[in-house]
Scaffold this motif. Structure first.
Motif, PDB file in Angstrom:
ATOM      1  N   GLU A  48       0.844  -1.197   0.000  1.00 10.97           N
ATOM      2  CA  GLU A  48       0.000   0.000   0.000  1.00 10.97           C
ATOM      3  C   GLU A  48       0.873   1.239   0.000  1.00 10.97           C
ATOM      4  OE1 GLU A  48      -3.568   2.016   2.761  1.00 10.97           O
ATOM      5  OE2 GLU A  48      -2.538   0.177   3.397  1.00 10.97           O
ATOM      6  N   ASP A  49       0.486   2.235  -0.814  1.00 10.50           N
ATOM      7  CA  ASP A  49       1.143   3.532  -0.767  1.00 10.50           C
ATOM      8  C   ASP A  49       0.101   4.600  -1.101  1.00 10.50           C
ATOM      9  OD1 ASP A  49       0.972   4.067  -3.584  1.00 10.50           O
ATOM     10  OD2 ASP A  49       2.805   2.950  -3.956  1.00 10.50           O
ATOM     11  N   PRO A  50       0.450   5.888  -1.086  1.00  8.00           N
ATOM     12  CA  PRO A  50      -0.558   6.936  -1.297  1.00  8.00           C
ATOM     13  C   PRO A  50      -1.255   6.888  -2.650  1.00  8.00           C
ATOM     14  CG  PRO A  50       1.414   7.873  -0.283  1.00  8.00           C
ATOM     15  CD  PRO A  50       1.752   6.471  -0.668  1.00  8.00           C
ATOM     16  N   THR A  51      -0.725   6.122  -3.614  1.00  8.91           N
ATOM     17  CA  THR A  51      -1.318   6.096  -4.949  1.00  8.91           C
ATOM     18  C   THR A  51      -2.169   4.861  -5.223  1.00  8.91           C
ATOM     19  OG1 THR A  51       0.527   4.926  -6.038  1.00  8.91           O
ATOM     20  CG2 THR A  51       0.712   7.330  -5.785  1.00  8.91           C
ATOM     21  N   THR A  52      -2.167   3.868  -4.321  1.00  9.16           N
ATOM     22  CA  THR A  52      -2.846   2.606  -4.624  1.00  9.16           C
ATOM     23  C   THR A  52      -4.314   2.591  -4.222  1.00  9.16           C
ATOM     24  OG1 THR A  52      -2.175   1.630  -2.501  1.00  9.16           O
ATOM     25  CG2 THR A  52      -0.694   1.308  -4.392  1.00  9.16           C
ATOM     26  N   GLY A  53      -4.763   3.568  -3.425  1.00  7.71           N
ATOM     27  CA  GLY A  53      -6.159   3.570  -2.992  1.00  7.71           C
ATOM     28  C   GLY A  53      -6.476   2.483  -1.986  1.00  7.71           C
ATOM     29  N   GLY A  54      -5.472   1.986  -1.276  1.00  5.85           N
ATOM     30  CA  GLY A  54      -5.667   0.919  -0.310  1.00  5.85           C
ATOM     31  C   GLY A  54      -4.706  -0.223  -0.599  1.00  5.85           C
ATOM     32  N   PRO A  55      -4.740  -1.289   0.222  1.00  5.98           N
ATOM     33  CA  PRO A  55      -3.822  -2.413   0.020  1.00  5.98           C
ATOM     34  C   PRO A  55      -4.110  -3.150  -1.283  1.00  5.98           C
ATOM     35  CG  PRO A  55      -4.813  -2.446   2.227  1.00  5.98           C
ATOM     36  CD  PRO A  55      -5.576  -1.439   1.433  1.00  5.98           C
ATOM     37  N   VAL A  56      -3.041  -3.580  -1.962  1.00  5.11           N
ATOM     38  CA  VAL A  56      -3.169  -4.417  -3.163  1.00  5.11           C
ATOM     39  C   VAL A  56      -2.374  -5.691  -2.941  1.00  5.11           C
ATOM     40  CG1 VAL A  56      -3.614  -2.553  -4.783  1.00  5.11           C
ATOM     41  CG2 VAL A  56      -1.252  -3.176  -4.259  1.00  5.11           C
ATOM     42  N   GLU A  59      -2.117 -10.419  -8.128  1.00  5.89           N
ATOM     43  CA  GLU A  59      -2.112  -9.908  -9.496  1.00  5.89           C
ATOM     44  C   GLU A  59      -2.261  -8.389  -9.554  1.00  5.89           C
ATOM     45  OE1 GLU A  59      -4.958 -11.887 -11.880  1.00  5.89           O
ATOM     46  OE2 GLU A  59      -4.041 -13.876 -11.668  1.00  5.89           O
ATOM     47  N   ALA A  60      -3.055  -7.809  -8.632  1.00  9.09           N
ATOM     48  CA  ALA A  60      -3.228  -6.357  -8.623  1.00  9.09           C
ATOM     49  C   ALA A  60      -1.911  -5.653  -8.301  1.00  9.09           C
ATOM     50  CB  ALA A  60      -4.309  -5.964  -7.621  1.00  9.09           C
ATOM     51  N   PHE A  61      -1.158  -6.219  -7.369  1.00  9.18           N
ATOM     52  CA  PHE A  61       0.150  -5.658  -7.030  1.00  9.18           C
ATOM     53  C   PHE A  61       1.104  -5.818  -8.209  1.00  9.18           C
ATOM     54  CE2 PHE A  61       3.991  -6.044  -3.918  1.00  9.18           C
ATOM     55  CZ  PHE A  61       4.401  -4.768  -4.259  1.00  9.18           C
ATOM     56  N   ALA A  62       1.083  -6.982  -8.847  1.00 10.21           N
ATOM     57  CA  ALA A  62       1.946  -7.212 -10.007  1.00 10.21           C
ATOM     58  C   ALA A  62       1.615  -6.234 -11.135  1.00 10.21           C
ATOM     59  CB  ALA A  62       1.802  -8.652 -10.489  1.00 10.21           C
ATOM     60  N   ARG A 130       4.292  -9.664   5.382  1.00 10.27           N
ATOM     61  CA  ARG A 130       2.838  -9.588   5.544  1.00 10.27           C
ATOM     62  C   ARG A 130       2.268  -8.245   5.093  1.00 10.27           C
ATOM     63  NH1 ARG A 130       2.243 -12.524  11.518  1.00 10.27           N
ATOM     64  NH2 ARG A 130       2.759 -14.638  10.762  1.00 10.27           N
ATOM     65  N   GLN A 131       3.050  -7.186   5.218  1.00  8.38           N
ATOM     66  CA  GLN A 131       2.526  -5.875   4.849  1.00  8.38           C
ATOM     67  C   GLN A 131       3.676  -4.926   4.536  1.00  8.38           C
ATOM     68  OE1 GLN A 131       0.894  -3.208   7.916  1.00  8.38           O
ATOM     69  NE2 GLN A 131      -0.963  -3.076   6.682  1.00  8.38           N
ATOM     70  N   VAL A 132       3.532  -4.193   3.431  1.00  6.27           N
ATOM     71  CA  VAL A 132       4.441  -3.096   3.093  1.00  6.27           C
ATOM     72  C   VAL A 132       3.601  -1.838   2.947  1.00  6.27           C
ATOM     73  CG1 VAL A 132       6.132  -2.176   1.464  1.00  6.27           C
ATOM     74  CG2 VAL A 132       5.991  -4.654   1.845  1.00  6.27           C
ATOM     75  N   ARG A 133       3.931  -0.824   3.708  1.00  5.09           N
ATOM     76  CA  ARG A 133       3.247   0.471   3.607  1.00  5.09           C
ATOM     77  C   ARG A 133       4.286   1.510   3.235  1.00  5.09           C
ATOM     78  NH1 ARG A 133      -0.598   1.537   8.687  1.00  5.09           N
ATOM     79  NH2 ARG A 133      -1.287   3.186   7.253  1.00  5.09           N
ATOM     80  N   GLY A 134       4.155   2.050   2.015  1.00  4.86           N
ATOM     81  CA  GLY A 134       5.109   3.031   1.521  1.00  4.86           C
ATOM     82  C   GLY A 134       4.641   4.455   1.787  1.00  4.86           C
ATOM     83  N   TYR A 135       5.557   5.306   2.202  1.00  3.37           N
ATOM     84  CA  TYR A 135       5.243   6.700   2.485  1.00  3.37           C
ATOM     85  C   TYR A 135       6.153   7.590   1.638  1.00  3.37           C
ATOM     86  CZ  TYR A 135       2.616   5.018   6.499  1.00  3.37           C
ATOM     87  OH  TYR A 135       1.698   4.370   7.302  1.00  3.37           O
ATOM     88  N   PHE A 136       5.540   8.477   0.834  1.00  5.32           N
ATOM     89  CA  PHE A 136       6.274   9.442   0.029  1.00  5.32           C
ATOM     90  C   PHE A 136       5.294  10.518  -0.418  1.00  5.32           C
ATOM     91  CE2 PHE A 136       4.868   5.946  -2.643  1.00  5.32           C
ATOM     92  CZ  PHE A 136       4.192   6.587  -3.662  1.00  5.32           C
ATOM     93  N   ASP A 137       5.810  11.582  -1.016  1.00  4.55           N
ATOM     94  CA  ASP A 137       4.976  12.676  -1.516  1.00  4.55           C
ATOM     95  C   ASP A 137       4.376  12.253  -2.855  1.00  4.55           C
ATOM     96  OD1 ASP A 137       3.833  14.964  -2.531  1.00  4.55           O
ATOM     97  OD2 ASP A 137       5.655  16.188  -2.439  1.00  4.55           O
TER      98      ASP A 137
END
Length: 302
Positions: A48-56, A59-62, A130-137
């Motif tokens: 998940e990051d600010p551009t994904t609209g929630g966890p992916v 296949e969605a992540f790929a 289990r979870q990656v949460r990315g933070y950036f502008d």
């Protein structure tokens, strides 16, 4: 540069496993290998990051990774330190770099470089990440690509706010017909899907001399387009081919509802243009005329 691991982290087997797993994760990203990235995740692992609209996941992540690599074929990460902040949690600093050599959100490549610093908060377990949460502008990439970043309310009272796109020919044109379409997208992802389709339709029509112009607005999930054409016949032919025909067949997949119609001019007014010689507002028929105040030649704006 290589990831840094403190001596204390190396002495802790649990931490070493977590850090090693994160190193594999970033190595796969740097190799642009979506399957290898997914292999480091737990069966239900998410990104998940600010551009994904929630966890992916899966296949969605790929697909998200592949889209990024298409837009930035040379994408790479300059890695900073990995810090264990809990038994199962690692913080990873990075800077993403690349050149926009492919389409980005339906827009043609700008050939511009981007450099985006960020940090990932990564939770691990015995079965993988289990979870990656990315933070950036999230506005940094668009700004570096020369794109507008608009901050405004969605709505205030009866007013809805959004964005618009205009495509014009370099010369003044008087359309014979206007095609009008309005739809309400099913959801937020459908809004982007329709926008991408619309851009592709316009790209396909740019070489068509009968295609004279295009205006679109997006306010929330309400999407409106107006296109100008030299003839009804040219419009009908263009609608039956390419991406436009595909979009019509897939309308029910992306829209909650809408309508379309075609309009012909009822009244054609004069062209108006401020005279560069005397400053008066000239009125004239056709694309060129003369200022009645001073006689200077004026030409309609494109």
């Amino acid at each position: 540069m290589d990831t840094l691991v403190s001596p204390q982290t190396r002495a802790d087997p649990v931490s070493a496993d977590a850090v090693s797993l994160c190193q594999r994760y970033f190595r796969a990203w740097r190799q642009r290998d979506a399957a290898a990235v997914l292999a480091t995740l737990a069966p239900d692992g998410s990104y998940e990051d600010p551009t994904t609209g929630g966890p992916v996941r899966g296949e969605a992540f790929a697909a998200a990774m592949q889209g990024l690599w298409v837009a930035f074929p040379d994408l790479d990460f300059e890695l900073g330190a990995l810090h264990r902040v809990a038994d199962d949690t690692v913080h990873a600093e990075w800077t993403m770099e690349g050149n926009n050599l492919g389409p980005f959100h339906g827009l043609p490549p700008t050939q511009r470089p981007v450099s985006v610093p960020g940090i990932d908060l990564i939770r691990t377990g015995p079965d993988g990440i289990r979870q990656v949460r990315g933070y950036f502008d999230p506005g940094l990439v668009p700004r570096q690509l020369g794109l507008n970043v608009v901050v405004q309310p969605r709505e205030i009272g009866p007013f809805q706010f959004g964005t618009s796109v205009v495509v014009r020919r370099p010369q003044p044109v008087m359309p014979a017909v206007l095609a009008f379409t309005e739809l309400i997208a099913r959801d937020e992802p459908s809004v982007q899907a329709v926008r991408d389709q619309s851009r592709q339709v316009i790209m396909e029509n740019l070489d068509n001399p009968a295609f004279l112009g295009f205006n679109s607005t997006v306010a929330g999930r309400r999407m409106t387009t107006i296109s100008a054409w030299a003839s009804q016949e040219a419009l009908t032919a263009a609608m039956a081919t390419g991406t436009h025909a595909q979009a019509m067949r897939g309308f029910a997949d992306v829209a909650e509802g809408g309508f379309t119609s075609v309009y012909a001019p009822v009244r054609v007014g004069p062209w108006l243009r401020r005279c560069g010689a005397c400053g008066c507002m000239a009125r004239f028929e056709g694309h060129r005329g003369h200022c009645k105040a001073c006689g200077a030649e004026v030409e309609a704006l494109a």
